[in-house]
Design a protein around this motif. Sequence first.
Motif, PDB file in Angstrom:
ATOM      1  N   GLY A 121     -31.664 -77.373  24.611  1.00 30.99           N
ATOM      2  CA  GLY A 121     -33.082 -77.296  24.912  1.00 30.99           C
ATOM      3  C   GLY A 121     -33.421 -76.186  25.879  1.00 30.99           C
ATOM      4  O   GLY A 121     -34.529 -75.673  25.874  1.00 30.99           O
ATOM      5  N   ARG A 122     -32.479 -75.873  26.740  1.00 26.39           N
ATOM      6  CA  ARG A 122     -32.632 -74.728  27.634  1.00 26.39           C
ATOM      7  C   ARG A 122     -31.263 -74.442  28.232  1.00 26.39           C
ATOM      8  O   ARG A 122     -30.330 -75.205  28.036  1.00 26.39           O
ATOM      9  N   THR A 123     -31.156 -73.376  29.002  1.00 23.62           N
ATOM     10  CA  THR A 123     -29.874 -73.075  29.637  1.00 23.62           C
ATOM     11  C   THR A 123     -29.748 -73.855  30.942  1.00 23.62           C
ATOM     12  O   THR A 123     -30.747 -74.145  31.595  1.00 23.62           O
ATOM     13  N   PHE A 124     -28.514 -74.177  31.280  1.00 23.20           N
ATOM     14  CA  PHE A 124     -28.268 -75.015  32.441  1.00 23.20           C
ATOM     15  C   PHE A 124     -27.346 -74.341  33.440  1.00 23.20           C
ATOM     16  O   PHE A 124     -26.706 -74.992  34.254  1.00 23.20           O
ATOM     17  N   GLY A 125     -27.292 -73.019  33.354  1.00 20.19           N
ATOM     18  CA  GLY A 125     -26.381 -72.319  34.253  1.00 20.19           C
ATOM     19  C   GLY A 125     -26.699 -72.494  35.712  1.00 20.19           C
ATOM     20  O   GLY A 125     -25.813 -72.435  36.557  1.00 20.19           O
ATOM     21  N   SER A 126     -27.972 -72.742  36.050  1.00 18.40           N
ATOM     22  CA  SER A 126     -28.339 -72.901  37.450  1.00 18.40           C
ATOM     23  C   SER A 126     -28.509 -74.360  37.840  1.00 18.40           C
ATOM     24  O   SER A 126     -29.095 -74.663  38.871  1.00 18.40           O
ATOM     25  N   SER A 127     -28.016 -75.255  37.009  1.00 18.11           N
ATOM     26  CA  SER A 127     -28.168 -76.687  37.269  1.00 18.11           C
ATOM     27  C   SER A 127     -26.875 -77.287  37.781  1.00 18.11           C
ATOM     28  O   SER A 127     -25.787 -76.866  37.396  1.00 18.11           O
ATOM     29  N   ALA A 128     -27.023 -78.276  38.610  1.00 20.62           N
ATOM     30  CA  ALA A 128     -25.886 -79.100  39.013  1.00 20.62           C
ATOM     31  C   ALA A 128     -25.723 -80.224  37.995  1.00 20.62           C
ATOM     32  O   ALA A 128     -26.669 -80.588  37.295  1.00 20.62           O
ATOM     33  N   ALA A 172     -21.264 -71.143  29.713  1.00 17.46           N
ATOM     34  CA  ALA A 172     -21.515 -70.453  28.445  1.00 17.46           C
ATOM     35  C   ALA A 172     -21.752 -71.441  27.310  1.00 17.46           C
ATOM     36  O   ALA A 172     -22.448 -71.135  26.346  1.00 17.46           O
ATOM     37  N   ARG A 173     -21.159 -72.609  27.442  1.00 18.66           N
ATOM     38  CA  ARG A 173     -21.313 -73.642  26.415  1.00 18.66           C
ATOM     39  C   ARG A 173     -22.294 -74.735  26.831  1.00 18.66           C
ATOM     40  O   ARG A 173     -22.456 -75.715  26.108  1.00 18.66           O
ATOM     41  N   ASN A 174     -22.934 -74.583  27.985  1.00 16.49           N
ATOM     42  CA  ASN A 174     -23.865 -75.615  28.481  1.00 16.49           C
ATOM     43  C   ASN A 174     -23.194 -76.989  28.471  1.00 16.49           C
ATOM     44  O   ASN A 174     -23.800 -78.001  28.081  1.00 16.49           O
ATOM     45  N   THR A 175     -21.950 -77.025  28.919  1.00 17.06           N
ATOM     46  CA  THR A 175     -21.150 -78.245  28.805  1.00 17.06           C
ATOM     47  C   THR A 175     -20.486 -78.573  30.133  1.00 17.06           C
ATOM     48  O   THR A 175     -20.014 -77.671  30.839  1.00 17.06           O
ATOM     49  N   VAL A 176     -20.447 -79.864  30.433  1.00 18.48           N
ATOM     50  CA  VAL A 176     -19.697 -80.357  31.576  1.00 18.48           C
ATOM     51  C   VAL A 176     -18.655 -81.345  31.060  1.00 18.48           C
ATOM     52  O   VAL A 176     -18.880 -82.032  30.057  1.00 18.48           O
ATOM     53  N   TYR A 177     -17.507 -81.366  31.731  1.00 21.25           N
ATOM     54  CA  TYR A 177     -16.392 -82.220  31.317  1.00 21.25           C
ATOM     55  C   TYR A 177     -16.007 -83.169  32.446  1.00 21.25           C
ATOM     56  O   TYR A 177     -16.207 -82.869  33.625  1.00 21.25           O
ATOM     57  N   LEU A 178     -15.438 -84.279  32.046  1.00 21.82           N
ATOM     58  CA  LEU A 178     -14.828 -85.185  33.018  1.00 21.82           C
ATOM     59  C   LEU A 178     -13.461 -85.564  32.470  1.00 21.82           C
ATOM     60  O   LEU A 178     -13.365 -86.327  31.506  1.00 21.82           O
ATOM     61  N   GLN A 179     -12.430 -84.981  33.056  1.00 23.86           N
ATOM     62  CA  GLN A 179     -11.064 -85.328  32.693  1.00 23.86           C
ATOM     63  C   GLN A 179     -10.657 -86.549  33.492  1.00 23.86           C
ATOM     64  O   GLN A 179     -10.701 -86.526  34.728  1.00 23.86           O
ATOM     65  N   MET A 180     -10.260 -87.601  32.801  1.00 22.41           N
ATOM     66  CA  MET A 180      -9.931 -88.861  33.453  1.00 22.41           C
ATOM     67  C   MET A 180      -8.473 -89.200  33.158  1.00 22.41           C
ATOM     68  O   MET A 180      -8.110 -89.403  31.993  1.00 22.41           O
ATOM     69  N   ASN A 181      -7.671 -89.241  34.185  1.00 25.08           N
ATOM     70  CA  ASN A 181      -6.254 -89.565  34.063  1.00 25.08           C
ATOM     71  C   ASN A 181      -5.936 -90.860  34.804  1.00 25.08           C
ATOM     72  O   ASN A 181      -6.731 -91.318  35.621  1.00 25.08           O
TER      73      ASN A 181
END
Length: 123
Positions: free
Chosen positions: A25-32, A74-83
Amino acid sequence: VQLQASGGGLVQHGGSLRLSCVASGRTFGSSAWGWFRQAPGKEREFVAAISWSGGSTYYADSVKGRFTISRDNARNTVYLQMNSLKPEDTAVYYCATSRTAWIPQQQDTYDYWGQGTQVTISS
């Protein structure tokens, strides 16, 4: 604006999962970004957060050392690696993003929320 969380599932105690949240919907590069979770019968709680630059990360004490949050602007993506997952990590996990005044652990400082993805850890 839409946030789509994925990657949840059923794993055994001690296993790993990686959650993803894609924004459109928009870019999120400046978002937390943040991850929260809600277990059955409990309030939604903070899990992890990352600043817009990725230079600062924050974790709940209960997941510190086991979970890692990261982002790919670049992918507008956030990850959560859970171990080293535990049964008490069972919950619906939500991603959220903030462009305004942001306090990592404070839910009302996030502007947009994803729909949640179920994580179930068997003992």
